[in-house]
Enzyme design. Structure first.
Site, mmCIF file in Angstrom:
data_model
loop_
_atom_site.group_PDB
_atom_site.id
_atom_site.type_symbol
_atom_site.label_atom_id
_atom_site.label_comp_id
_atom_site.label_asym_id
_atom_site.label_seq_id
_atom_site.Cartn_x
_atom_site.Cartn_y
_atom_site.Cartn_z
ATOM 1 N N HIS A 68 -2.316 -50.884 31.880
ATOM 2 C CA HIS A 68 -3.131 -50.741 30.664
ATOM 3 C C HIS A 68 -2.781 -51.837 29.662
ATOM 4 O O HIS A 68 -3.684 -52.516 29.137
ATOM 5 C CB HIS A 68 -2.884 -49.355 30.050
ATOM 6 C CG HIS A 68 -3.708 -49.071 28.836
ATOM 7 N ND1 HIS A 68 -4.837 -48.277 28.866
ATOM 8 C CD2 HIS A 68 -3.573 -49.480 27.545
ATOM 9 C CE1 HIS A 68 -5.367 -48.222 27.649
ATOM 10 N NE2 HIS A 68 -4.607 -48.931 26.830
ATOM 11 N N GLU A 69 -1.492 -52.031 29.408
ATOM 12 C CA GLU A 69 -1.074 -53.034 28.420
ATOM 13 C C GLU A 69 -1.359 -54.451 28.906
ATOM 14 O O GLU A 69 -1.788 -55.312 28.122
ATOM 15 C CB GLU A 69 0.408 -52.862 28.075
ATOM 16 C CG GLU A 69 0.736 -51.549 27.377
ATOM 17 C CD GLU A 69 -0.112 -51.297 26.136
ATOM 18 O OE1 GLU A 69 -0.445 -52.273 25.425
ATOM 19 O OE2 GLU A 69 -0.446 -50.123 25.875
ATOM 20 N N HIS A 77 -4.945 -55.284 28.252
ATOM 21 C CA HIS A 77 -5.162 -55.797 26.894
ATOM 22 C C HIS A 77 -4.764 -57.275 26.808
ATOM 23 O O HIS A 77 -5.498 -58.099 26.258
ATOM 24 C CB HIS A 77 -4.307 -55.029 25.880
ATOM 25 C CG HIS A 77 -4.787 -53.651 25.568
ATOM 26 N ND1 HIS A 77 -6.081 -53.380 25.174
ATOM 27 C CD2 HIS A 77 -4.132 -52.457 25.560
ATOM 28 C CE1 HIS A 77 -6.205 -52.081 24.943
ATOM 29 N NE2 HIS A 77 -5.047 -51.497 25.177
#
Length: 214
Positions: A17-18, A21
């Protein structure tokens, strides 16, 4: 700093997820550069990706806002591409709220859409505007046009994010491996991984050079 995550699946999901980004921000022209990426929890957040603010945060172009939309949606896009739509999590809820707010501002405050250079008067409260719209069919049509345009912008940004994730799996996997091992990596470390596989937009590299010179 929080307590490092120990559950393998959760840790992996947060890492992807990170990195989602970070990769979408790094590869979107006009986006602020990554400062660091961590999977050590802070408050309600299971992980965080920090970006270095631009030169003038009060003056932002349409392309820069769109880049931020793509970067913000990168976490959810990574979850969907890597784990499948059925495995997407509630971790993106604040991201989605942020995207909705930014896209709506593009339409209603900044005039950056097909609706045109229009914004509600600054002296009208939200409640007053809603009452006016309830009485005025033209205003209802305008509100529908705004809603459609906000959705179109958010959908377009999400499709860009999904494609960036699909096109950069090798870089993403290597970055996730580094974060799983070290739990936090710097922006320079992240960009070094990305540049093994793809080119960072010239506009973003130019900003990095300016920041390094300060």
């Amino acid at each position: 700093e929080g307590t490092p995550m120990t559950d393998g699946k959760s840790k992996s999901l947060v890492a992807y997820h990170e990195v989602g980004h970070a990769i979408c921000g790094t590869l979107s022209p006009g986006h602020d550069p990554v400062q660091k990426v961590t999977i050590i929890p802070r408050g309600q957040a299971k992980g965080l990706t920090w970006f270095t603010p631009g030169e003038d945060p009060t003056l932002i172009s349409k392309s820069q806002i769109f880049a931020r939309l793509v970067g913000t949606l990168g976490g959810r896009a990574a979850e969907e591409v890597i784990f499948g739509r059925a495995e997407t999590t509630t971790g993106a809820s604040s991201d989605l709220q942020q995207v909705s707010s930014m896209a709506r501002q593009m339409v209603t405050a900044f005039g950056m859409s097909d609706v045109g250079p229009w914004a509600p008067s600054s002296d009208q409260s939200g409640d007053m505007i809603m009452r006016m719209m309830a009485r005025n069919s033209m205003s209802e049509k305008l509100q529908s046009a705004i809603d459609r345009e906000v959705k179109r912008i958010a959908d377009e940004a999400y499709q860009v994010a999904l494609q960036q994730i699909r096109d950069n799996r090798e870089a993403i996997d290597e970055a996730v491996e580094a974060i799983m091992e070290k739990e936090t990596i710097s922006g320079d470390e992240f960009r070094a991984i990305v540049e093994k596989y793809t080119e960072i937009p010239a506009e973003n590299k130019k900003f990095l050079a300016k920041a390094a010179a300060l």
